[in-house]
Write an enzyme that holds these catalytic residues in place. Structure first.
Site, PDB file in Angstrom:
ATOM      1  CE  LYS A 143     -18.977  13.542  15.462  1.00 37.96           C
ATOM      2  NZ  LYS A 143     -18.755  12.363  16.330  1.00 37.96           N
ATOM      3  CD  GLU A 191      -5.409  -2.830   1.327  1.00 34.10           C
ATOM      4  OE1 GLU A 191      -4.983  -2.199   2.316  1.00 34.10           O
ATOM      5  OE2 GLU A 191      -5.668  -2.273   0.232  1.00 34.10           O
ATOM      6  CB  THR A 208      -0.915   0.029   1.234  1.00 30.84           C
ATOM      7  OG1 THR A 208      -0.102   0.106   2.420  1.00 30.84           O
ATOM      8  CG2 THR A 208      -1.774  -1.227   1.313  1.00 30.84           C
ATOM      9  CD1 TRP A 259     -20.828  11.551  11.177  1.00 30.65           C
ATOM     10  CD2 TRP A 259     -18.718  12.198  10.878  1.00 30.65           C
ATOM     11  NE1 TRP A 259     -20.078  10.959  12.154  1.00 30.65           N
ATOM     12  CE2 TRP A 259     -18.773  11.336  11.994  1.00 30.65           C
ATOM     13  CE3 TRP A 259     -17.483  12.738  10.502  1.00 30.65           C
ATOM     14  CZ2 TRP A 259     -17.644  11.005  12.740  1.00 30.65           C
ATOM     15  CZ3 TRP A 259     -16.362  12.402  11.243  1.00 30.65           C
ATOM     16  CH2 TRP A 259     -16.452  11.548  12.342  1.00 30.65           C
TER      17      TRP A 259
END
Length: 542
Positions: free
Chosen positions: A441, A330, A187, A446
């Site tokens: 937030k 992944e 990654t 959110w």
């Protein structure tokens, strides 16, 4: 009751042999520093078998890691198959990572040899002494022999690629176990050290078939495939393997990923499928005017959200919108793709454009669910309920290589926690709301930075935009827009707010705007919001 079917391993060697025997005359094209080089699968297969023998000559261990540090070329494709088909493990090193990360990854993977393009040697060679297991550096000369070619150090560890394979005997490929490691990729390590994913022959075989599904990328023999996505990024999204398996013509763009040469390749090579990240297609769009790109049938795009304005820009310019896909290192990576389903073909253009901003429906090879944060409680597929996206499947990793903390990325019942916040509507269209770490937030509510970005980038004066959280005296966090104007244009905060006001809730509107020269990118072309958050860490708004 058992079946009567043959129990044969799903390994890459039969896919290699299929291209070798059935499609020997099909072209492989590579754009180099000195022009276009052409070969075919027949000659490519001969060289790949010689390379397999050369790995024996180098004394690479039975499951040794064979690293690459290279652009998208036919020689890189030789390594894609010679390493795993000879029983070794291909390890594509990301050429765009920081030096410390490259060293960490090479040591963590225990690479025994690195095959490097000569043009990239100045990046790699200063690091070689920090790599504890690397015994050889094989140089693939992509310079064309010009005066500007990087100097090759006089060191016994350096070997010329062509000399190496010319002295080798061809290898016979036969992999016994489908669970054997075929390749590994790390990654990008935007938070913490990069994590290694090890793909098996079975997972790569199944992912290759998934890329050939009609409701996926639909790679077939008549295609001309151009993966602009690097071969060091999640195996070029599986397109290199799929092209070989299908016998499709493959066009490798090499080191020059500027918009004009990419547009020229699409036109001159009659490319049918060209895949890359949004930042690539933002640049190419302006180079397509007046060109015959009617050969294109799909423009897969992933890595980050595709702005509606970009997709519609392609639809207006060439009659073909961007085809958004989603996946991760992944997940090999293909998981979902945003084809318009038959039941929605009757929608108007605006409604279809909205559907294309989703990542589409899940492929039949993968399962998904959307759960409440930090739980396995599945949320309804109502298009409104948002939670963390979990996936599982035969080509989804179940752990990370040699990482004791791997369990943090998986649920107790074995699903991969993707870190993406998503919704799913009743028709199965998955919409990514944001990355969990990029949500803002504000006052306990959110805000999706990705959705605000998409609206900003629809402004005709905006070339790129990223939205990040900054500190707020009153609300704890507020969104800030980092905007790159179109060349020759200027835009103010007030002008931007006036444009956005009818497009979103007022409390989502950015509290500040900063004009920047360029949105910083990660090694895989995604917006690096961490860099922007660090840059504006001291900013406080009301």
């Amino acid at each position: 009751m058992d079946s009567t079917m043959m129990d044969l391993p799903l390994t890459l060697d039969p896919l290699f042999e299929r291209a070798e025997t059935l499609f020997a005359d099909k072209e492989l094209v590579t754009a180099t520093a000195t022009g276009i080089e052409r070969t075919n699968y027949g000659r490519w297969a001969e060289r790949t078998r010689l390379l397999g023998g050369a790995l024996d000559d180098l004394g690479i261990s039975a499951s040794g890691r064979v690293a690459t540090f290279a652009w998208n070329t036919d020689r890189h494709l030789e390594l894609y198959f010679a390493a795993p088909c000879s029983g070794r493990v291909l390890h594509t090193l990301n050429i765009r990572l920081f030096a410390e990360q490259v060293t960490y990854i090479a040591n963590h993977a225990e690479d025994e040899v690195i095959f490097a393009d000569r043009s990239l040697l100045p990046l790699l060679w200063p690091l070689v002494d920090t790599m504890s297991t690397v015994r050889h550096v094989v140089v693939m000369d992509d310079s064309g022999g010009g005066d500007a070619a990087p100097e090759i150090p006089d060191d016994s560890r350096i070997i010329d690629y062509e000399d190496l394979i010319s002295a080798a005997s061809p290898a016979s490929f036969r992999v016994a176990s489908e669970t054997q490691a075929a390749s590994m990729c790390y990654t990008s390590g935007t938070t913490g050290e990069p994590k290694g994913v090890v793909y098996s022959h079975r997972s790569t075989y199944l992912h290759t078939l998934a890329a050939m599904l009609v409701d996926s990328a639909g790679v077939c023999e008549s295609d001309v495939i151009m993966p602009v996505v690097p071969m060091f990024h999640a195996n070029a999204w599986g397109l290199a393997h799929a092209a070989v398996a299908a016998g499709a013509k493959l066009v490798n763009p090499g080191p020059n990923l500027a918009p004009k040469p990419l547009a020229e390749l699409i036109e001159t090579e009659r490319v049918t499928v060209a895949a890359g990240v949004p930042t690539i297609w933002m640049g190419v769009l302006g180079e397509l005017e007046g060109r015959d790109v009617s050969s294109l049938r799909a423009i897969p795009c992933g890595g980050s959200a595709v702005p509606k304005a970009l997709s519609e820009g392609y639809r207006e310019a060439v009659g073909l919108p961007i085809l958004q896909a989603w996946g991760m290192t992944e997940t090999s990576p293909l998981c979902s793709i945003a084809h318009i389903r038959s039941g929605q073909q009757g929608l108007d253009d605006d409604a279809k454009a909205d559907l294309r901003t989703t990542v589409g429906t899940i492929l039949p090879t993968v399962e998904f669910r959307i759960c409440e944060p930090d739980t396995t409680n599945e949320l309804p597929r109502d298009g409104e309920s948002s939670g963390e996206l979990h996936v599982r499947g035969p080509y989804v990793t179940g752990s990370y290589y040699n990482r004791p903390d791997a369990a943090d990325s998986f649920t107790e019942d074995g699903w991969l926690r993707t870190g993406d916040v998503a919704t799913c509507d009743p028709n199965g269209y998955i919409r990514l709301v944001d990355r969990t770490k990029d949500l803002i937030k504000s006052g306990g509510e959110w805000i999706s930075s990705a959705e605000v970005e998409n609206e900003i980038m629809s402004h005709p004066k905006v070339a790129e935009a990223a939205v990040v959280a900054v500190a707020s005296e009153r609300w704890m966090e507020r969104p800030m827009a980092c905007v790159v104007p179109v060349e020759g244009e200027t835009i103010t905060h007030d002008e931007l707010i006036e444009y956005l006001t009818p497009r979103m809730a007022r409390w989502w509107l950015p509290s500040a705007t900063r004009i920047i020269d360029e949105v910083p990118k990660t090694s895989t072309g995604k917006f690096s919001k961490k860099t922007l958050r660090d840059r504006f860490a001291d900013l406080v708004v009301e």
